[in-house]
Design a protein around this motif. Structure first.
Motif: not given
Lengths: 236, 265
Positions: A1-3, A14, A78-83, A215-217, B248-250, B257-258, B263-264
């Motif tokens: 994934m691009n960061n 962030l 959302i997702a990793s950003d939200m975590r 990890t989301g866990q 949307f969470t994991n 995810e990107s 994200r690009i």
């Protein structure tokens, strides 16, 4: 994934949030060390500095909460950003509590300075404080590195802190039974030791947050529990 | 007994309504959909998300055979609704589209009265025996479209005279008038303001009780708000399909995810 985000301002927000958290972590580490040092050296000025310093830690927590709320409202992470945002909020609360415990240690140090010294105990407490400060340092490193394995490794070290606390708890009981005039000082010292033990628990909670962020866990295996004083009978 | 769900957003039904297996779509030489397998549930809102040109609308259009109308489009693979192959030669696409309603991006009422807009479908499908019957169907559909109270006093005014949000709800009422079982929505809110969007989303959530709803949306937040299942498409592939709260969470796939975190990819 691009960061990096398409919106670079999102990345900057962030980053800024995490920079505040690291600043807060640095202050909390310093507060632990200074509080233990002031206790051992019976240094009232240093204790006063720790008590004053807690205001800065509290202010940073407020700022982090405000920035995090803004980020949630404006960027809808959302997702990793939200975590990440959730973990920053929780970790800042942990650091704030650690700061409070250090401040409480400093308060008790001022009282203890008016009582006779208890041989050995302040040194043991300082060793314990140093261990917790190392743990905090390492867990913040794990946060920066996004390293859940390193976070879990720190979490396991809390058992050692619990061991040190158990030993001190027994020691204080012995002192108090030997001579009731020791009770006031030993009670204060015991609360100080308990404060440090609680700091260790907050460090493990930070480690859990790191694991969740990456990890989301949630780490599901039960942590080794070392503090057994709450379930042990009083005889030593 | 240990049901600790925080809300009713969880999927309550697990009956499969639409089952797609090995679906491929070619537009001339372009391979628009690549071997997509997906099971869409009944009484559930499923959102299709993905960047422009990822194939989500193309796939949506396979479900009521709208791609039949495009000469260069070639659809292969198996799509079944309630176990019936919709591409079978014996299936009448007109009947299929009565069963599988569709709402488009821009509200497109017929240049007729509000009443006629809704009555048109039931009339040509012979769903009403008499005028009173038709009146009932129109009222029921307009109520289902959450627009009855706003138009009941002017049923014979032109549909095109309504506001954008009202027109879109009219189109939804028109789509449900033929008693479909599946409702397809291709970006139904992209031409609407936030209030009209909110009303349409509320309506979608109500429609979930009776229909299987599939919605294509560019708004990630909308997908998160209205759907229980989300499918992420990328370059014609179905990358990830799962519970919306999980996506949307994991999300499991780094591409998902990107995309959803902006994200690009």
């Amino acid at each position: 994934m691009n960061n990096t985000h398409i919106s670079s301002a999102f990345d900057r927000d962030l980053e800024a949030l995490q920079a505040l958290l690291m600043k807060m972590g640095g202050l909390a580490e310093e507060a632990i060390l200074d509080a233990a040092k002031s206790l051992e050296g019976r240094d009232e000025d240093l204790a006063q500095k720790v008590r004053e310093g807690d205001k800065a830690i509290d202010a940073l927590e407020d700022q982090i909460n405000e920035e995090a709320a803004k980020l949630v409202a404006l960027r809808a992470p959302i997702a990793s950003d939200m975590r990440l945002v959730l973990s920053v909020i929780k970790i800042s609360a942990n650091l704030e509590r650690i700061g409070d415990y250090a401040k409480n240690m400093a308060k008790r140090t001022v009282v203890l300075n008016q009582l006779p010294t208890q041989d050995g105990a302040p040194q043991s407490i300082r060793r314990m404080a140093r261990e917790v400060q190392h743990m905090l340092h390492d867990v913040l490193d794990a946060y920066i590195q996004r390293d859940p394995a390193a976070a879990l490794e720190v979490r396991d070290r809390d058992a050692d802190v619990d061991q040190m606390y158990n030993a001190l708890f027994r020691e204080f009981l012995t002192f108090m039974m030997e001579d009731p005039r020791n009770i006031t000082a030993c009670m204060h010292l015991h609360f100080i030791a308990k404060n440090i033990e609680r700091m260790g628990d907050h460090v493990t909670s930070i480690a859990d947050q790191i694991y969740y962020t990456v990890t989301g866990q949630t780490p599901d295996d039960a942590r080794r529990k070392g503090d057994i004083t709450s379930v042990s009978p009083l005889d030593v | 007994m240990y049901d600790n769900r925080a809300s009713e957003s969880a999927v309550t039904a697990d009956d499969i309504k639409i089952e797609a297996k090995g679906v491929n779509v070619h537009y001339g030489t372009t391979h628009a959909i690549k071997d997509v397998d997906v099971s869409i549930l009944d009484k559930t809102v499923t959102a299709f998300i993905g960047p422009s040109g990822c194939g989500k609308s193309t796939f949506l259009r396979c479900i009521n055979r709208m791609n039949d109308t495009i000469d260069v489009a070639r659809v292969t693979g198996d799509i079944r609704i309630d176990g019936e192959d919709i591409n079978d030669a014996r299936v009448d696409p007109v009947q299929l589209r009565a069963k599988v309603g569709m709402v488009f991006q821009k509200p497109n009422p017929f240049p007729k009265s509000i009443y006629d807009n809704v009555a048109y479908g039931p009339k040509i499908h012979g769903l009403a025996k008499n005028k009173g019957d038709l009146d009932d169907i129109v009222e029921r559909a307009l109520r289902r479209g959450a627009i009855w109270d706003e138009v009941k006093d002017r049923l014979h005014a032109p549909g095109t005279g309504l506001s954008g949000g009202q027109q879109q709800r009219l189109c939804i009422a028109r789509a449900v008038a033929t008693e479909p079982e599946v409702l397809l929505m291709d970006e139904p809110c992209s031409a609407l303001d936030p209030i009209a969007t909110g009303q349409v989303e509320e309506l979608i959530d109500e429609l979930r009780r009776d229909y299987s709803v599939v919605i294509v949306t560019h708004s990630m937040q909308q997908a998160a708000r209205v759907s229980q299942k989300t499918a992420f498409f990328h370059l014609g592939n179905l990358i990830e399909y799962g519970d919306t709260d999980e996506i949307f969470t994991n999300p499991k796939d780094p591409k998902t995810e990107s995309y959803i975190t902006g994200r690009i990819g």
